[in-house]
Design a protein around this motif. Sequence first.
Motif, mmCIF file in Angstrom:
data_model
loop_
_atom_site.group_PDB
_atom_site.id
_atom_site.type_symbol
_atom_site.label_atom_id
_atom_site.label_comp_id
_atom_site.label_asym_id
_atom_site.label_seq_id
_atom_site.Cartn_x
_atom_site.Cartn_y
_atom_site.Cartn_z
ATOM 1 N N MET A 195 6.035 -6.570 -4.148
ATOM 2 C CA MET A 195 5.878 -5.673 -3.269
ATOM 3 C C MET A 195 6.262 -6.406 -1.809
ATOM 4 O O MET A 195 6.267 -5.778 -0.784
ATOM 5 C CB MET A 195 4.437 -5.060 -2.740
ATOM 6 C CG MET A 195 3.967 -4.326 -4.082
ATOM 7 S SD MET A 195 5.100 -2.874 -4.621
ATOM 8 C CE MET A 195 4.675 -1.670 -3.500
ATOM 9 N N ARG A 243 1.751 0.537 -1.758
ATOM 10 C CA ARG A 243 2.011 -0.130 -0.499
ATOM 11 C C ARG A 243 1.215 0.524 0.711
ATOM 12 O O ARG A 243 1.797 1.677 0.815
ATOM 13 C CB ARG A 243 3.333 -0.734 0.005
ATOM 14 C CG ARG A 243 3.559 -1.626 1.094
ATOM 15 C CD ARG A 243 4.902 -1.863 1.231
ATOM 16 N NE ARG A 243 5.535 -2.562 0.359
ATOM 17 C CZ ARG A 243 7.237 -2.329 0.182
ATOM 18 N NH1 ARG A 243 7.597 -1.617 0.780
ATOM 19 N NH2 ARG A 243 7.621 -2.936 -0.857
ATOM 20 N N THR A 249 -1.398 -4.371 -0.245
ATOM 21 C CA THR A 249 -1.074 -3.609 -1.752
ATOM 22 C C THR A 249 -2.458 -3.633 -2.470
ATOM 23 O O THR A 249 -3.155 -4.640 -2.310
ATOM 24 C CB THR A 249 -0.145 -4.613 -2.371
ATOM 25 O OG1 THR A 249 1.108 -4.631 -1.646
ATOM 26 C CG2 THR A 249 0.227 -4.062 -3.745
#
Length: 131
Positions: free
Chosen positions: A57, A90, A104
């Motif tokens: 992420m 996210r 996250t």
Amino acid sequence: MAPAKKGSEKKKGWSTINEVVTRENTVNILKCTHAVGFKKHTPRALREIRIFATKEMRIPDVCIGTRLNKSVWANGIRNVPYHIHVRLPRKHNEDEDSPNKLYTLVTYLPLATFKNLQTVNVDENQLLIVQ
């Protein structure tokens, strides 16, 4: 006249890091805990899940959900599941003091089998139907 330096030009582009997105991934824990002592398997697995989420992420602020923590610790410190399927959303950070705008939250997705799984980007509409 001297040529311009390569590093001085600013690259213009669209960054996806600031975008709120959700992905579903499978983490291969066996690969991470190989050649690690038995009494360190589960703590190393949780550390590697955190590292995986950070890489996937591209956000350093990662929180592990309680269901994921319980599922990894379910068989004890030595017997960690080989694979685990996780959802990586996210999200916007509500904490005022945090230097990161997003974080996250890694959550557990129970599955019967891990055959033929791919990384999936999940839409917001699909999240509402599942929950």
